[in-house]
Design a protein around this motif. Structure first.
Motif, PDB file in Angstrom:
ATOM      1  N   THR A 183     -10.304  -6.482   2.244  1.00  0.00           N
ATOM      2  CA  THR A 183     -11.052  -5.231   2.045  1.00  0.00           C
ATOM      3  C   THR A 183     -11.549  -5.066   0.615  1.00  0.00           C
ATOM      4  O   THR A 183     -12.478  -4.305   0.364  1.00  0.00           O
ATOM      5  N   GLY A 184     -10.880  -5.753  -0.337  1.00  0.00           N
ATOM      6  CA  GLY A 184     -11.257  -5.605  -1.735  1.00  0.00           C
ATOM      7  C   GLY A 184     -10.769  -4.308  -2.356  1.00  0.00           C
ATOM      8  O   GLY A 184     -11.199  -3.930  -3.454  1.00  0.00           O
ATOM      9  N   PHE A 185      -9.854  -3.606  -1.681  1.00  0.00           N
ATOM     10  CA  PHE A 185      -9.335  -2.322  -2.170  1.00  0.00           C
ATOM     11  C   PHE A 185      -8.106  -2.586  -3.040  1.00  0.00           C
ATOM     12  O   PHE A 185      -6.971  -2.664  -2.560  1.00  0.00           O
ATOM     13  N   ALA A 186      -8.301  -2.747  -4.353  1.00  0.00           N
ATOM     14  CA  ALA A 186      -7.237  -3.144  -5.283  1.00  0.00           C
ATOM     15  C   ALA A 186      -6.052  -2.174  -5.337  1.00  0.00           C
ATOM     16  O   ALA A 186      -4.903  -2.602  -5.439  1.00  0.00           O
ATOM     17  N   PRO A 187      -6.265  -0.828  -5.294  1.00  0.00           N
ATOM     18  CA  PRO A 187      -5.111   0.089  -5.380  1.00  0.00           C
ATOM     19  C   PRO A 187      -4.082  -0.099  -4.272  1.00  0.00           C
ATOM     20  O   PRO A 187      -2.927   0.302  -4.426  1.00  0.00           O
ATOM     21  N   LEU A 188      -4.489  -0.712  -3.157  1.00  0.00           N
ATOM     22  CA  LEU A 188      -3.554  -0.917  -2.054  1.00  0.00           C
ATOM     23  C   LEU A 188      -2.374  -1.781  -2.489  1.00  0.00           C
ATOM     24  O   LEU A 188      -1.263  -1.629  -1.979  1.00  0.00           O
ATOM     25  N   ASP A 189      -2.599  -2.676  -3.456  1.00  0.00           N
ATOM     26  CA  ASP A 189      -1.528  -3.527  -3.971  1.00  0.00           C
ATOM     27  C   ASP A 189      -0.392  -2.682  -4.540  1.00  0.00           C
ATOM     28  O   ASP A 189       0.787  -2.897  -4.243  1.00  0.00           O
ATOM     29  N   SER A 190      -0.722  -1.689  -5.348  1.00  0.00           N
ATOM     30  CA  SER A 190       0.292  -0.813  -5.950  1.00  0.00           C
ATOM     31  C   SER A 190       0.913   0.123  -4.915  1.00  0.00           C
ATOM     32  O   SER A 190       2.110   0.446  -4.992  1.00  0.00           O
ATOM     33  N   ILE A 191       0.095   0.551  -3.951  1.00  0.00           N
ATOM     34  CA  ILE A 191       0.624   1.412  -2.882  1.00  0.00           C
ATOM     35  C   ILE A 191       1.697   0.658  -2.092  1.00  0.00           C
ATOM     36  O   ILE A 191       2.746   1.214  -1.740  1.00  0.00           O
ATOM     37  N   LEU A 192       1.439  -0.625  -1.838  1.00  0.00           N
ATOM     38  CA  LEU A 192       2.421  -1.457  -1.134  1.00  0.00           C
ATOM     39  C   LEU A 192       3.728  -1.541  -1.922  1.00  0.00           C
ATOM     40  O   LEU A 192       4.819  -1.475  -1.355  1.00  0.00           O
ATOM     41  N   ALA A 193       3.607  -1.691  -3.240  1.00  0.00           N
ATOM     42  CA  ALA A 193       4.805  -1.760  -4.083  1.00  0.00           C
ATOM     43  C   ALA A 193       5.618  -0.476  -3.960  1.00  0.00           C
ATOM     44  O   ALA A 193       6.857  -0.502  -3.901  1.00  0.00           O
ATOM     45  N   GLY A 194       4.916   0.673  -3.919  1.00  0.00           N
ATOM     46  CA  GLY A 194       5.614   1.950  -3.753  1.00  0.00           C
ATOM     47  C   GLY A 194       6.329   2.044  -2.428  1.00  0.00           C
ATOM     48  O   GLY A 194       7.459   2.553  -2.341  1.00  0.00           O
ATOM     49  N   LEU A 195       5.708   1.531  -1.357  1.00  0.00           N
ATOM     50  CA  LEU A 195       6.349   1.532  -0.035  1.00  0.00           C
ATOM     51  C   LEU A 195       7.574   0.625  -0.026  1.00  0.00           C
ATOM     52  O   LEU A 195       8.589   0.938   0.602  1.00  0.00           O
ATOM     53  N   VAL A 196       7.476  -0.504  -0.731  1.00  0.00           N
ATOM     54  CA  VAL A 196       8.635  -1.397  -0.863  1.00  0.00           C
ATOM     55  C   VAL A 196       9.789  -0.647  -1.524  1.00  0.00           C
ATOM     56  O   VAL A 196      10.948  -0.743  -1.105  1.00  0.00           O
ATOM     57  N   ALA A 197       9.482   0.112  -2.562  1.00  0.00           N
ATOM     58  CA  ALA A 197      10.517   0.865  -3.281  1.00  0.00           C
ATOM     59  C   ALA A 197      11.210   1.864  -2.358  1.00  0.00           C
ATOM     60  O   ALA A 197      12.440   2.017  -2.397  1.00  0.00           O
ATOM     61  N   LEU A 198      10.442   2.558  -1.529  1.00  0.00           N
ATOM     62  CA  LEU A 198      11.034   3.521  -0.596  1.00  0.00           C
ATOM     63  C   LEU A 198      11.959   2.832   0.394  1.00  0.00           C
ATOM     64  O   LEU A 198      13.058   3.324   0.706  1.00  0.00           O
ATOM     65  N   ASN A 199      11.542   1.685   0.891  1.00  0.00           N
ATOM     66  CA  ASN A 199      12.366   0.924   1.829  1.00  0.00           C
ATOM     67  C   ASN A 199      13.667   0.475   1.176  1.00  0.00           C
ATOM     68  O   ASN A 199      14.749   0.526   1.772  1.00  0.00           O
ATOM     69  N   ILE A 200      13.556   0.045  -0.078  1.00  0.00           N
ATOM     70  CA  ILE A 200      14.741  -0.406  -0.817  1.00  0.00           C
ATOM     71  C   ILE A 200      15.701   0.759  -1.058  1.00  0.00           C
ATOM     72  O   ILE A 200      16.932   0.616  -0.954  1.00  0.00           O
ATOM     73  N   MET A 253      22.576  -1.239  -7.522  1.00  0.00           N
ATOM     74  CA  MET A 253      21.571  -2.178  -8.026  1.00  0.00           C
ATOM     75  C   MET A 253      20.282  -2.085  -7.226  1.00  0.00           C
ATOM     76  O   MET A 253      19.176  -2.203  -7.777  1.00  0.00           O
ATOM     77  N   ILE A 254      20.398  -1.888  -5.928  1.00  0.00           N
ATOM     78  CA  ILE A 254      19.213  -1.740  -5.085  1.00  0.00           C
ATOM     79  C   ILE A 254      18.398  -0.525  -5.539  1.00  0.00           C
ATOM     80  O   ILE A 254      17.167  -0.579  -5.643  1.00  0.00           O
ATOM     81  N   ILE A 255      19.084   0.570  -5.803  1.00  0.00           N
ATOM     82  CA  ILE A 255      18.400   1.794  -6.226  1.00  0.00           C
ATOM     83  C   ILE A 255      17.733   1.613  -7.583  1.00  0.00           C
ATOM     84  O   ILE A 255      16.597   2.068  -7.813  1.00  0.00           O
ATOM     85  N   VAL A 256      18.413   0.908  -8.514  1.00  0.00           N
ATOM     86  CA  VAL A 256      17.817   0.628  -9.821  1.00  0.00           C
ATOM     87  C   VAL A 256      16.543  -0.190  -9.656  1.00  0.00           C
ATOM     88  O   VAL A 256      15.515   0.081 -10.301  1.00  0.00           O
ATOM     89  N   ALA A 257      16.590  -1.192  -8.778  1.00  0.00           N
ATOM     90  CA  ALA A 257      15.409  -2.019  -8.530  1.00  0.00           C
ATOM     91  C   ALA A 257      14.261  -1.167  -8.000  1.00  0.00           C
ATOM     92  O   ALA A 257      13.103  -1.344  -8.402  1.00  0.00           O
ATOM     93  N   ALA A 258      14.581  -0.254  -7.100  1.00  0.00           N
ATOM     94  CA  ALA A 258      13.541   0.606  -6.520  1.00  0.00           C
ATOM     95  C   ALA A 258      12.872   1.454  -7.604  1.00  0.00           C
ATOM     96  O   ALA A 258      11.647   1.640  -7.599  1.00  0.00           O
ATOM     97  N   ILE A 259      13.665   1.970  -8.539  1.00  0.00           N
ATOM     98  CA  ILE A 259      13.109   2.785  -9.626  1.00  0.00           C
ATOM     99  C   ILE A 259      12.161   1.958 -10.497  1.00  0.00           C
ATOM    100  O   ILE A 259      11.070   2.406 -10.882  1.00  0.00           O
ATOM    101  N   LEU A 260      12.559   0.718 -10.808  1.00  0.00           N
ATOM    102  CA  LEU A 260      11.707  -0.165 -11.607  1.00  0.00           C
ATOM    103  C   LEU A 260      10.405  -0.494 -10.875  1.00  0.00           C
ATOM    104  O   LEU A 260       9.338  -0.572 -11.481  1.00  0.00           O
ATOM    105  N   ILE A 261      10.513  -0.678  -9.569  1.00  0.00           N
ATOM    106  CA  ILE A 261       9.317  -0.976  -8.776  1.00  0.00           C
ATOM    107  C   ILE A 261       8.365   0.215  -8.772  1.00  0.00           C
ATOM    108  O   ILE A 261       7.141   0.057  -8.893  1.00  0.00           O
ATOM    109  N   VAL A 262       8.909   1.421  -8.629  1.00  0.00           N
ATOM    110  CA  VAL A 262       8.075   2.631  -8.656  1.00  0.00           C
ATOM    111  C   VAL A 262       7.321   2.711  -9.990  1.00  0.00           C
ATOM    112  O   VAL A 262       6.129   3.080 -10.038  1.00  0.00           O
TER     113      VAL A 262
END
Length: 297
Positions: free
Chosen positions: A171-188, A86-95
């Motif tokens: 910083t106003g750098f909007a893409p960082l939000d999605s980059i963070l989500a990708g890092l969360v997925a890797l950790n998961i 389930m953790i891996i499935v969640a990571a795929i959805l987050i990516v």
């Protein structure tokens, strides 16, 4: 009493998971952050795994029967494997969400309120992860310990998301939000792999830790007076249960009653040294000695 407490802990884990899911879902709705969405998505996994853990803990407590004469203890390992999947499935959805977020980056809304709510949920998860890991190790419950480790990974992910979102807003750098989500997925993903790896070891009848094996050998050697040696000592772990079996060599002229008394003495001392243990001893005459096992002292 211990079984009832374990079930209560597993049930509480489900309730807390639902509360945290509600808080993280609210934080995402308020901000529209992809990173907070990924965090909320992981909390859905937490709820599902809490349900699986509750079922597994209840099943593992069933007494042995004709169908499963060694008990239902391995049910918890299946639960832990499901948690890992389930953790891996969640990571795929987050990516997936992170990818779409990078394609069309947007600044999150209501930063302060969303971060505060997510922070409260994180504190709850941190406290409960500590409780689950500590209690799971105490009662040797793979399902509860795996649930606790996953929550701890969730905490680490959320802390990273919160710090990153502060940077997004400053910083106003909007893409960082999605980059963070990708890092969360890797950790998961890393967490899911660890949970599956540990659980498969239990399903494969992994031996007890070296320090426990040392204790077992010392107990046998020190409490088998009258026997000659013990060899072919094998151990395996199944949930909270430890299984020990070995061959005990005794003099050929020793009576069955005397050999049985030695076995009873060894079993009694092993039960004092190792919790929740099932012991099988095969008695053999002295011509079966291999001279490479434990010499009785």
């Amino acid at each position: 009493m211990t079984n009832q407490r374990t079930l209560a802990v597993a049930g509480a884990s489900l309730v807390i998971g639902l509360i945290v899911l509600g808080l993280k879902g609210l934080a995402w709705q308020m901000t529209g952050s992809v990173a907070l969405y990924s965090d909320a998505l992981e909390s859905i996994v937490n709820v599902v795994t809490a349900i699986v853990a509750l079922i597994a803990v209840r099943l593992a407590q069933k007494p042995a029967d004709a169908a499963l004469p060694y008990g239902y203890h391995k049910a918890e390992y299946f639960s832990a494997v499901i948690v890992g999947v389930m953790i891996i499935v969640a990571a795929i959805l987050i990516v997936r969400e992170a990818y779409f977020g990078l394609m069309a980056p947007e600044m999150p809304d209501a930063p302060v309120e969303g971060l505060m709510i997510s922070g409260v949920a994180t504190v709850i998860n941190l406290v409960w992860a500590y409780v689950l890991i500590r209690y799971g190790r105490k009662v040797r419950s793979p399902a509860l310990e795996a649930d606790g480790k996953h929550l701890l990974t969730d905490v680490i992910s959320t802390v990273g998301v919160l710090v990153g979102l502060v940077l997004v807003f400053t910083t106003g750098f909007a893409p960082l939000d999605s980059i963070l989500a990708g890092l969360v997925a890797l950790n998961i993903l890393w967490s899911g792999w660890g949970v599956i790896r540990d659980s498969v070891g239990g399903l494969m009848d992994v031996a007890v830790p070296p320090e426990t094996q040392k204790v077992i050998r010392e107990v046998i050697a020190g409490n088998a007076e009258g026997a000659i040696e013990a060899h072919d000592i094998r151990t395996r772990q199944a949930g909270k249960m430890t299984f020990i079996d070995f061959h005990l060599v005794v003099p050929g002229l020793m009576s069955v009653e005397a050999a049985h008394a030695i076995c009873d003495g060894i079993e009694a001392k092993l039960r004092e040294a190792v919790e929740d243990v099932m012991i099988t001893i095969h008695v053999e005459p002295e011509e079966k000695a291999k001279h490479n096992g434990i010499v009785v002292v």
